[in-house]
Motif scaffolding. Structure first.
Motif, mmCIF file in Angstrom:
data_model
loop_
_atom_site.group_PDB
_atom_site.id
_atom_site.type_symbol
_atom_site.label_atom_id
_atom_site.label_comp_id
_atom_site.label_asym_id
_atom_site.label_seq_id
_atom_site.Cartn_x
_atom_site.Cartn_y
_atom_site.Cartn_z
ATOM 1 N N ARG A 125 43.151 30.532 3.936
ATOM 2 C CA ARG A 125 43.139 29.313 3.121
ATOM 3 C C ARG A 125 41.721 28.752 2.994
ATOM 4 N NH1 ARG A 125 45.307 27.171 -1.087
ATOM 5 N NH2 ARG A 125 45.333 24.931 -1.030
ATOM 6 N N ALA A 126 40.976 28.739 4.089
ATOM 7 C CA ALA A 126 39.597 28.235 4.044
ATOM 8 C C ALA A 126 38.725 29.141 3.185
ATOM 9 C CB ALA A 126 39.027 28.125 5.455
ATOM 10 N N ALA A 127 38.956 30.456 3.265
ATOM 11 C CA ALA A 127 38.199 31.388 2.424
ATOM 12 C C ALA A 127 38.511 31.150 0.953
ATOM 13 C CB ALA A 127 38.526 32.824 2.815
ATOM 14 N N GLN A 128 39.767 30.925 0.653
ATOM 15 C CA GLN A 128 40.188 30.652 -0.727
ATOM 16 C C GLN A 128 39.536 29.367 -1.247
ATOM 17 O OE1 GLN A 128 44.412 29.970 -1.044
ATOM 18 N NE2 GLN A 128 44.500 30.819 -3.104
ATOM 19 N N GLN A 129 39.524 28.334 -0.449
ATOM 20 C CA GLN A 129 38.910 27.069 -0.856
ATOM 21 C C GLN A 129 37.399 27.200 -1.003
ATOM 22 O OE1 GLN A 129 40.409 24.486 2.210
ATOM 23 N NE2 GLN A 129 42.217 23.919 1.018
ATOM 24 N N THR A 130 36.773 27.998 -0.152
ATOM 25 C CA THR A 130 35.328 28.197 -0.242
ATOM 26 C C THR A 130 34.961 28.877 -1.551
ATOM 27 O OG1 THR A 130 35.174 28.376 2.168
ATOM 28 C CG2 THR A 130 33.324 29.220 0.897
ATOM 29 N N VAL A 131 35.698 29.929 -1.906
ATOM 30 C CA VAL A 131 35.430 30.621 -3.167
ATOM 31 C C VAL A 131 35.663 29.682 -4.343
ATOM 32 C CG1 VAL A 131 36.202 32.490 -4.678
ATOM 33 C CG2 VAL A 131 35.872 32.913 -2.246
ATOM 34 N N ARG A 132 36.720 28.890 -4.275
ATOM 35 C CA ARG A 132 37.008 27.935 -5.350
ATOM 36 C C ARG A 132 35.885 26.898 -5.468
ATOM 37 N NH1 ARG A 132 42.196 25.744 -4.135
ATOM 38 N NH2 ARG A 132 43.008 27.660 -4.981
ATOM 39 N N ASP A 133 35.378 26.425 -4.347
ATOM 40 C CA ASP A 133 34.303 25.426 -4.376
ATOM 41 C C ASP A 133 32.986 25.998 -4.906
ATOM 42 O OD1 ASP A 133 36.066 23.579 -3.369
ATOM 43 O OD2 ASP A 133 35.336 23.708 -1.299
ATOM 44 N N PHE A 134 32.754 27.284 -4.693
ATOM 45 C CA PHE A 134 31.503 27.918 -5.102
ATOM 46 C C PHE A 134 31.578 28.566 -6.477
ATOM 47 C CE2 PHE A 134 30.222 27.243 -0.815
ATOM 48 C CZ PHE A 134 28.850 27.410 -0.767
ATOM 49 N N ARG A 135 32.695 28.484 -7.166
ATOM 50 C CA ARG A 135 32.876 29.252 -8.409
ATOM 51 C C ARG A 135 31.837 28.914 -9.471
ATOM 52 N NH1 ARG A 135 37.144 25.527 -8.588
ATOM 53 N NH2 ARG A 135 37.089 24.220 -10.438
ATOM 54 N N ILE A 136 31.484 27.652 -9.640
ATOM 55 C CA ILE A 136 30.507 27.272 -10.671
ATOM 56 C C ILE A 136 29.120 27.787 -10.295
ATOM 57 C CG2 ILE A 136 29.408 25.308 -11.806
ATOM 58 C CD1 ILE A 136 32.113 24.476 -12.364
ATOM 59 N N LEU A 137 28.783 27.649 -9.020
ATOM 60 C CA LEU A 137 27.481 28.132 -8.560
ATOM 61 C C LEU A 137 27.394 29.654 -8.671
ATOM 62 C CD1 LEU A 137 24.822 27.171 -7.396
ATOM 63 C CD2 LEU A 137 25.797 27.375 -5.123
ATOM 64 N N LEU A 138 28.487 30.350 -8.380
ATOM 65 C CA LEU A 138 28.497 31.810 -8.495
ATOM 66 C C LEU A 138 28.282 32.263 -9.935
ATOM 67 C CD1 LEU A 138 31.467 32.663 -6.120
ATOM 68 C CD2 LEU A 138 29.103 33.377 -5.810
ATOM 69 N N LEU A 139 28.820 31.516 -10.879
ATOM 70 C CA LEU A 139 28.693 31.890 -12.289
ATOM 71 C C LEU A 139 27.336 31.533 -12.883
ATOM 72 C CD1 LEU A 139 32.227 30.814 -13.536
ATOM 73 C CD2 LEU A 139 31.385 33.150 -13.218
ATOM 74 N N SER A 140 26.640 30.579 -12.284
ATOM 75 C CA SER A 140 25.418 30.077 -12.914
ATOM 76 C C SER A 140 24.124 30.428 -12.183
ATOM 77 C CB SER A 140 25.513 28.555 -13.053
ATOM 78 O OG SER A 140 25.569 27.956 -11.771
ATOM 79 N N THR A 141 24.203 31.093 -11.049
ATOM 80 C CA THR A 141 22.993 31.339 -10.264
ATOM 81 C C THR A 141 22.340 32.682 -10.599
ATOM 82 O OG1 THR A 141 22.087 31.354 -8.041
ATOM 83 C CG2 THR A 141 24.191 32.441 -8.337
ATOM 84 N N LEU A 196 22.538 35.598 -6.703
ATOM 85 C CA LEU A 196 23.942 35.794 -6.341
ATOM 86 C C LEU A 196 24.085 36.206 -4.878
ATOM 87 C CD1 LEU A 196 26.800 35.736 -7.477
ATOM 88 C CD2 LEU A 196 26.546 38.150 -8.021
ATOM 89 N N ALA A 197 23.211 37.083 -4.406
ATOM 90 C CA ALA A 197 23.289 37.547 -3.016
ATOM 91 C C ALA A 197 23.087 36.395 -2.028
ATOM 92 C CB ALA A 197 22.259 38.642 -2.766
ATOM 93 N N GLY A 198 22.169 35.495 -2.348
ATOM 94 C CA GLY A 198 21.935 34.344 -1.471
ATOM 95 C C GLY A 198 23.136 33.411 -1.421
ATOM 96 N N VAL A 199 23.753 33.179 -2.567
ATOM 97 C CA VAL A 199 24.931 32.299 -2.622
ATOM 98 C C VAL A 199 26.095 32.935 -1.864
ATOM 99 C CG1 VAL A 199 26.628 31.246 -4.161
ATOM 100 C CG2 VAL A 199 24.223 31.213 -4.773
ATOM 101 N N VAL A 200 26.277 34.240 -2.024
ATOM 102 C CA VAL A 200 27.358 34.934 -1.314
ATOM 103 C C VAL A 200 27.120 34.872 0.190
ATOM 104 C CG1 VAL A 200 28.436 37.189 -0.916
ATOM 105 C CG2 VAL A 200 27.988 36.417 -3.247
ATOM 106 N N ASP A 201 25.882 35.012 0.632
ATOM 107 C CA ASP A 201 25.583 34.910 2.069
ATOM 108 C C ASP A 201 25.926 33.530 2.616
ATOM 109 O OD1 ASP A 201 24.782 37.527 2.284
ATOM 110 O OD2 ASP A 201 22.633 37.072 2.057
#
Length: 124
Positions: free
Chosen positions: A49-65, A68-73
């Motif tokens: 659940r925490a992993a799911q929420q983390t990905v959801r919270d980072f979705r905009i940053l993942l699409l606009s950065t 990408l490797a730094g954000v994923v880390d």
């Protein structure tokens, strides 16, 4: 992951909807496995659940950065902080919480249903 009700109507679209859900689930599990490998834990120790929420919270940053490797880390580091609780001995009742509606199922178009007596009046 909200797959209890599929929203598509045609068989092809239902297959696509299920495929997208499976893709998202496997992507999330792969991120959890990578987090576990990075921290030396078991993937089962990472909270889904925490992993799911983390990905959801980072979705905009993942699409606009551009980094990408730094954000994923950073995301993996946050996932590593959330441990799944010890659930030994946990027993949940096997019951359906969602109650059926008191109305008949709509078998026709809305326009036709307005003319039919079957759909007029109160709940059956």
């Amino acid at each position: 992951m909200k797959m209890d009700i599929l929203r598509c109507k045609s068989p092809d679209m239902v297959r696509k909807e299920i495929s997208v859900h499976l893709l998202a689930y496997n992507l999330l599990r792969a991120l959890m496995a990578r987090t576990a490998q990075m921290t030396g834990q078991s993937p089962r120790e990472i909270s889904f659940r925490a992993a799911q929420q983390t990905v959801r919270d980072f979705r905009i940053l993942l699409l606009s950065t551009d980094d990408l490797a730094g954000v994923v880390d950073v995301m993996l580091g946050i996932m590593a902080e959330h441990q799944a609780g010890d659930r030994s001995g946990r027993s949940e009742p096997r019951a359906v919480k969602r109650r059926p509606k008191a109305f008949p199922k709509l078998q026709h178009s809305h326009a036709k249903a307005r003319r039919l007596k079957t759909y007029q009046g109160k709940a059956a």
